[in-house]
Motif scaffolding. Structure first.
Motif, PDB file in Angstrom:
ATOM      1  N   GLU A 442       0.823  -1.212   0.000  1.00  0.00           N
ATOM      2  CA  GLU A 442       0.000   0.000   0.000  1.00  0.00           C
ATOM      3  C   GLU A 442       0.857   1.263   0.000  1.00  0.00           C
ATOM      4  O   GLU A 442       0.555   2.240  -0.679  1.00  0.00           O
ATOM      5  N   LEU A 443       1.944   1.237   0.770  1.00  0.00           N
ATOM      6  CA  LEU A 443       2.775   2.428   0.921  1.00  0.00           C
ATOM      7  C   LEU A 443       3.572   2.753  -0.347  1.00  0.00           C
ATOM      8  O   LEU A 443       4.053   3.876  -0.504  1.00  0.00           O
ATOM      9  N   LYS A 444       3.711   1.764  -1.225  1.00  0.00           N
ATOM     10  CA  LYS A 444       4.360   2.042  -2.508  1.00  0.00           C
ATOM     11  C   LYS A 444       3.471   2.895  -3.393  1.00  0.00           C
ATOM     12  O   LYS A 444       3.929   3.574  -4.312  1.00  0.00           O
ATOM     13  N   SER A 445       2.189   2.830  -3.093  1.00  0.00           N
ATOM     14  CA  SER A 445       1.217   3.589  -3.885  1.00  0.00           C
ATOM     15  C   SER A 445       0.929   4.922  -3.202  1.00  0.00           C
ATOM     16  O   SER A 445       0.763   4.991  -1.999  1.00  0.00           O
ATOM     17  N   GLY A 446       0.875   5.965  -3.958  1.00  0.00           N
ATOM     18  CA  GLY A 446       0.576   7.280  -3.390  1.00  0.00           C
ATOM     19  C   GLY A 446      -0.906   7.561  -3.274  1.00  0.00           C
ATOM     20  O   GLY A 446      -1.309   8.564  -2.674  1.00  0.00           O
ATOM     21  N   ARG A 447      -1.735   6.674  -3.837  1.00  0.00           N
ATOM     22  CA  ARG A 447      -3.171   6.966  -3.839  1.00  0.00           C
ATOM     23  C   ARG A 447      -3.807   6.540  -2.526  1.00  0.00           C
ATOM     24  O   ARG A 447      -3.459   5.511  -1.948  1.00  0.00           O
ATOM     25  N   PRO A 448      -4.758   7.319  -2.023  1.00  0.00           N
ATOM     26  CA  PRO A 448      -5.472   6.942  -0.800  1.00  0.00           C
ATOM     27  C   PRO A 448      -6.493   5.844  -1.085  1.00  0.00           C
ATOM     28  O   PRO A 448      -6.811   5.543  -2.232  1.00  0.00           O
ATOM     29  N   PHE A 449      -7.042   5.279  -0.051  1.00  0.00           N
ATOM     30  CA  PHE A 449      -8.063   4.231  -0.184  1.00  0.00           C
ATOM     31  C   PHE A 449      -9.350   4.788  -0.794  1.00  0.00           C
ATOM     32  O   PHE A 449     -10.037   4.121  -1.545  1.00  0.00           O
ATOM     33  N   ALA A 450      -9.670   6.017  -0.417  1.00  0.00           N
ATOM     34  CA  ALA A 450     -10.939   6.597  -0.899  1.00  0.00           C
ATOM     35  C   ALA A 450     -10.818   8.107  -0.917  1.00  0.00           C
ATOM     36  O   ALA A 450      -9.845   8.688  -0.420  1.00  0.00           O
ATOM     37  N   ALA A 451     -11.800   8.751  -1.506  1.00  0.00           N
ATOM     38  CA  ALA A 451     -11.806  10.210  -1.598  1.00  0.00           C
ATOM     39  C   ALA A 451     -11.841  10.823  -0.199  1.00  0.00           C
ATOM     40  O   ALA A 451     -12.410  10.263   0.734  1.00  0.00           O
ATOM     41  N   SER A 452     -11.230  11.990  -0.086  1.00  0.00           N
ATOM     42  CA  SER A 452     -11.184  12.695   1.195  1.00  0.00           C
ATOM     43  C   SER A 452     -12.596  12.972   1.714  1.00  0.00           C
ATOM     44  O   SER A 452     -13.483  13.355   0.951  1.00  0.00           O
ATOM     45  N   CYS A 466      -8.205  13.205  13.200  1.00  0.00           N
ATOM     46  CA  CYS A 466      -7.044  13.707  13.945  1.00  0.00           C
ATOM     47  C   CYS A 466      -5.893  14.025  12.994  1.00  0.00           C
ATOM     48  O   CYS A 466      -5.268  15.087  13.081  1.00  0.00           O
ATOM     49  N   PHE A 467      -5.611  13.117  12.075  1.00  0.00           N
ATOM     50  CA  PHE A 467      -4.518  13.332  11.120  1.00  0.00           C
ATOM     51  C   PHE A 467      -4.811  14.531  10.212  1.00  0.00           C
ATOM     52  O   PHE A 467      -3.892  15.256   9.821  1.00  0.00           O
ATOM     53  N   PHE A 502      -2.077   6.074   7.404  1.00  0.00           N
ATOM     54  CA  PHE A 502      -2.983   7.170   7.799  1.00  0.00           C
ATOM     55  C   PHE A 502      -2.439   8.514   7.295  1.00  0.00           C
ATOM     56  O   PHE A 502      -3.215   9.375   6.860  1.00  0.00           O
ATOM     57  N   MET A 503      -1.130   8.699   7.360  1.00  0.00           N
ATOM     58  CA  MET A 503      -0.525   9.931   6.841  1.00  0.00           C
ATOM     59  C   MET A 503      -0.826  10.076   5.349  1.00  0.00           C
ATOM     60  O   MET A 503      -1.189  11.156   4.871  1.00  0.00           O
ATOM     61  N   LYS A 510       5.530  12.158   5.112  1.00  0.00           N
ATOM     62  CA  LYS A 510       6.088  11.200   6.074  1.00  0.00           C
ATOM     63  C   LYS A 510       7.454  11.647   6.603  1.00  0.00           C
ATOM     64  O   LYS A 510       7.870  11.246   7.707  1.00  0.00           O
ATOM     65  N   ASN A 511       8.172  12.465   5.849  1.00  0.00           N
ATOM     66  CA  ASN A 511       9.515  12.882   6.246  1.00  0.00           C
ATOM     67  C   ASN A 511       9.516  13.975   7.310  1.00  0.00           C
ATOM     68  O   ASN A 511      10.566  14.306   7.862  1.00  0.00           O
ATOM     69  N   GLN A 512       8.347  14.541   7.596  1.00  0.00           N
ATOM     70  CA  GLN A 512       8.269  15.678   8.509  1.00  0.00           C
ATOM     71  C   GLN A 512       7.885  15.285   9.934  1.00  0.00           C
ATOM     72  O   GLN A 512       7.905  16.123  10.834  1.00  0.00           O
ATOM     73  N   PHE A 513       7.530  14.020  10.150  1.00  0.00           N
ATOM     74  CA  PHE A 513       6.993  13.621  11.450  1.00  0.00           C
ATOM     75  C   PHE A 513       7.649  12.331  11.938  1.00  0.00           C
ATOM     76  O   PHE A 513       8.108  11.516  11.157  1.00  0.00           O
ATOM     77  N   HIS A 514       7.662  12.172  13.253  1.00  0.00           N
ATOM     78  CA  HIS A 514       8.259  10.992  13.873  1.00  0.00           C
ATOM     79  C   HIS A 514       7.180   9.985  14.255  1.00  0.00           C
ATOM     80  O   HIS A 514       6.198  10.333  14.911  1.00  0.00           O
TER      81      HIS A 514
END
Length: 898
Positions: A442-452, A466-467, A502-503, A510-514
């Motif tokens: 899933e993380l290889k893909s940039g697309r989300p599961f569904a529309a925002s 929350c995110f 979730f991000m 992903k590079n901006q948060f721990h």
């Protein structure tokens, strides 16, 4: 007699306590409470109190609560004065754990000044304030405490005349009357907002002053050590410090922490930080009245003034004209324009500060201009504190950590899969490898599961909302106010990878948060090195110099007892340090400690020294929980002392990381054996068929689950099981009933068994009692908990157990282990307990009559309430308030909760 005898400390406490008691009696007599004022200094006959009626009974509880809190205040002040005398007699290095003592130890190791300075600049400490333990006092009472403390300090000053001292005495009496007339605790369950206000009180009014005083102490210690004053003057040369908070971000089992609350908290933090910065900048402008006629104006300052003036046009012109011939003040006026736009949300290009770094650059221009005219004292006293504030508090005040439980995340992902049509959507039942494979794909893909904006289900919507709040806030204001995404109960790599999914769903970089694992149980601690090795090897994980890892003291204690918990955390740090080396990375350990010994509490320098030498790489986070915030930091001098212990302790450990030569070897295999013995015996107790029944009736756990002492539920899911019970009420209930088994059970059995089965190992361990910091820390801490236990009161509480066979069976085990533990720990030292633990014994004696009275109240009321709860629940309900008052009063006297 030695001038620094503890007797001096005890005399000071007795004298001040006698004075305050007299003032308190004066208040009670003036208010017509004559029956009560005479009961202040002797143990109460419960029958006599009952004759006075329920109203006076409640007042007696309040009297004892105030009395015990006054004692805490007096002890704190006496300790401050005692340390001052010690410095006068033995010099600054005489304070154990201080910067001066640390500098001496480094000199003895042969470290040079340049190496020491490098170590100091590696230090990055992040205290994280949390509210969920049991800080039930209102802010008005906390502020009254501080006012009373400061007024009491005046009496230590010999300059006041007798008339003036009488006036101070009257002022103290008035404060005590205000206290008596004010309700102390929240009678309604506090909201998260109320808890947030409490934390922000410390972040805005207390810690900035402590930071300033702490920096001053470091600078003085540096000079006193004979080092070059010029090499430790600028803000960037001092230890880094950033504050954090969980209040409004920690949603692990907390249904009241919503996305809206998190959003509101981030804004509240930002607004408070900006307001404080404006206040300080205005004050700085008032000080910078330097005339260009008397001082040469550096060209860079002139250039900066002209540039900003042009940017602001007419506004800039007015700001400059307001202070003709005063360029430094003109420049600050222009900075204030930028800051006011930042506060007001006017984000025109170059007319506001997009981050605190931009303000820091403007302050640097100001500092350099003052350096050019050699205004060194002005820089030190006026510019340095503001630069440090920006460095430590920024525009965010405190970084808000976002914490959630791994099982909650599992349910969220499962709901997403169900709604998006996955054939096998039961994610929580998948094996770890299957989860990792799926998430990696899933993380290889940039697309989300569904529309925002699509709704997936309760858990999924809460997580994604929350995110989205984090995304919105960071897009608008940057991410300096966002802490870490912490995953409670991390069981494997998949629990961490899921956060990146979730991000991706909301578009967070992903590079901006721990993303931070929290290893809590003994089993999770055991596997943490394998999990981190696999996690850091995963191709998707952002490359970084530092990885944060949280270590939990709560559930590991509940799982395995205190000795096993401490040892497993120690071993975990050793194993993880090897993983960090393998991956050429530094680990920032986040220690989830509480106020009690059972949950990692105690003196900071001893806690830090007990870690494996070389495991701390300069970066550390640690929680400061509930009532511990007030105990350690409410008063400036005590707060400065604790901050010094924390910073110098971290620096001392960092030196072993930077310069590992000479680290002593200790017999870890013997300690492991001791831990195993303790764990086995502890498990026998908590798995005993009658243990839960005994625990539920011999301690006030049922009251703690109902009382109004925190916004968070006592249980994560509401299941009535030991595993679901939060560690705070677990520890709190045992300390309230004076069993304290969470802080000592198992040590006596373990030492006895080691002595009998492995006598050479036992002798080897005993020979290291004064040398191995971990062993000394464990023995002293456990002995303190044993001494605070009370077998007479244990018997009284155990009488509440209905089944006498259950009572006798469990009490026999506990009492035997208590006696054995005292004996075995005593045998590990060459001197007797009465000689070694004078202060502890004195502390207990001072509190004895008040605590015993409150315990009698609690036992009596618990019995009445439990009977009425079954027979007449409507009559039982109002008794909860009184039980809460007793609980809070006891917590004040015992100086701990969870």
């Amino acid at each position: 007699m030695n001038k620094l005898s503890p007797l001096l400390l005890f005399d000071k406490i007795d004298s001040d306590m006698s004075f305050l008691t007299t003032c308190f009696k004066k208040v009670l007599n003036s208010l017509g409470e004559t029956e009560l004022s005479g009961l202040l200094e002797k143990e109460i006959d419960l029958n006599k109190i009952a004759d006075l009626g329920p109203n006076l009974e409640e007042k007696q509880i309040q009297i004892l609560s105030i009395y015990l809190q006054l004692m805490n205040l007096v002890e704190e002040n006496a300790a401050v004065q005692f340390r001052r005398k010690k410095v006068d007699e033995a010099g600054m290095p005489g304070i154990r754990g201080s910067w001066s003592e640390t500098f001496n130890r480094w000199k003895q190791r042969g470290l040079k000044e340049s190496q020491i300075l490098e170590i100091i600049q590696m230090v990055n400490v992040s205290p994280v304030l949390t509210a969920h333990p049991t800080e039930a006092k209102r802010i008005s009472i906390l502020e009254l405490h501080r006012e009373l403390y400061l007024t009491l300090l005046k009496l230590d000053n010999s300059i006041y005349s007798n008339i003036e001292r009488k006036a101070i005495e009257e002022e103290i009496t008035t404060l005590l009357e205000r206290w008596w007339r004010t309700g102390e605790v929240y009678l309604e369950k506090p909201t998260v907002k109320a808890e947030r206000n409490n934390v922000m009180h410390y972040l805005t009014k207390v810690f900035p002053k402590i930071l300033e005083k702490s920096d001053e102490k470091l600078r003085m210690s540096w000079i006193e050590a004979g080092f070059d004053p010029q090499s430790l003057r600028m803000a960037e040369e001092f230890p880094q410090m950033t504050f954090g908070s969980w209040v409004g971000g920690d949603r692990d089992g907390h249904p009241y922490v919503t996305a809206a609350l998190t959003k509101d908290t981030l804004i509240a933090h930002r607004e408070a930080a900006l307001w404080l910065l404006k206040k300080q900048l205005v004050a700085l402008a008032a000080e910078m009245s330097f005339s260009e006629i008397r001082n040469p104006v550096p060209p860079d300052l002139v250039k900066a003034i002209n540039n900003l003036s042009v940017v602001f046009g007419e506004q800039g012109k007015k700001a400059v004209e307001r202070n003709t011939y005063e360029p430094w003040r003109q420049y600050i006026n222009l900075m204030l324009l930028k800051l006011e736009n930042t506060i007001g949300g006017n984000f025109e290009e170059n007319k506001h500060y997009s981050s605190s770094n931009e303000l820091a650059k403007d302050l640097e221009i100001l500092r350099k201009s003052l350096l050019e005219i050699k205004a060194f004292r002005i820089i030190e006293k006026s510019i340095f504190p503001l630069q440090r504030f920006v460095q430590c508090f920024g525009f965010h005040l405190a970084k808000l950590d976002i914490r959630q439980n791994s099982e909650f995340h599992d349910r969220a992902i499962q709901q997403i899969l169900e709604k998006t049509g996955f054939e096998n959507s039961s994610f929580s039942t998948w094996e770890e490898e299957e989860k990792i494979n799926f998430l990696s794909k899933e993380l290889k893909s940039g697309r989300p599961f569904a529309a925002s904006g699509k709704s997936f289900g309760e858990e999924a919507d809460k997580v994604l909302d929350c995110f989205r709040v984090i995304k919105e806030h960071s897009d608008k204001f940057g991410n300096e106010g966002i802490g870490s995404f912490i995953v409670s109960m991390t069981r494997g790599v998949a629990d961490l990878l899921v956060v990146f999914v979730f991000m991706r769903e909301v578009g967070l970089d992903k590079n901006q948060f721990h993303v931070v694992p929290l290893f809590e149980t003994i089993d999770d601690l055991d596997h943490s090195d394998q999990i981190m090795d696999a996690y850091l090897s995963h191709p998707f994980i952002p490359k970084s110099d530092i990885q944060e890892i949280m270590l939990g003291y709560s559930d590991s204690n509940k799982d395995g007892g205190i000795l096993s918990s401490r040892w497993n955390i120690y071993q975990t740090e050793l194993r993880l340090s090897k993983i960090a080396k393998d991956h050429s990375i530094r680990f920032k350990y986040f220690h989830g400690i509480g106020g009690t010994i059972s949950r990692g509490g105690g003196k900071y320098h001893r806690f830090l020294e007990s870690m494996p030498a070389g495991s701390l790489s300069g970066e550390i986070k640690l929680t400061i929980q509930g009532e511990t915030i007030a105990q350690q930091f409410a008063n400036l001098l005590n707060g400065t002392y604790n901050m010094e212990m924390l910073l110098s302790g971290v620096a001392l450990q960092t030196a072993y990381f930077k310069h590992p030569n000479g680290i002593p070897e200790y017999p870890n295999e013997i300690m492991k054996l001791l831990s195993d013995f303790s764990l086995e015996y502890y498990k026998q107790l908590i798995k005993h068929k009658s243990f839960i029944e005994f625990y539920g009736e011999a301690t006030p756990i049922d009251v703690l689950e109902l009382t109004k002492i925190g916004s968070r539920p006592a249980r994560r899911t509401g299941t009535r099981s030991l595993s679901d019970l939060r560690a705070i009420p677990w520890v709190f209930s045992w300390s309230q009933s004076r069993f304290n088994i969470t802080g000592w059970f198992g040590i006596g059995h373990a030492l006895s068994r080691l002595r009998k089965e492995k006598p050479k190992d036992y002798q080897k361990l005993r020979s290291l009692t004064g040398e191995w910091p971990l062993l000394m820390y464990i023995l002293i801490q456990l002995e303190t908990n044993l001494m605070n236990s009370d077998t007479n009161l244990m018997e009284r509480y155990s009488d509440l157990v209905n089944n006498k066979n259950v009572k006798n069976e469990i009490m026999e085990i506990i009492l035997e282990e208590h006696r054995r533990s005292l004996d075995e720990i005593g045998d590990m030292f060459d001197s007797d307990r009465e000689t070694r633990r004078t202060s502890q014994i004195n502390n207990m004696k001072r509190r004895e009559f008040a605590l015993n009275t409150l315990h009698k109240f609690q036992i009596q009321k618990l019995g009445e309430w439990r009977k009425l709860k079954t027979d007449n629940p409507d009559v039982a309900e109002p008794m909860i308030k009184k039980l809460l008052e007793i609980t809070t009063a006891l917590a004040s006297g015992l100086k701990n909760t969870g």
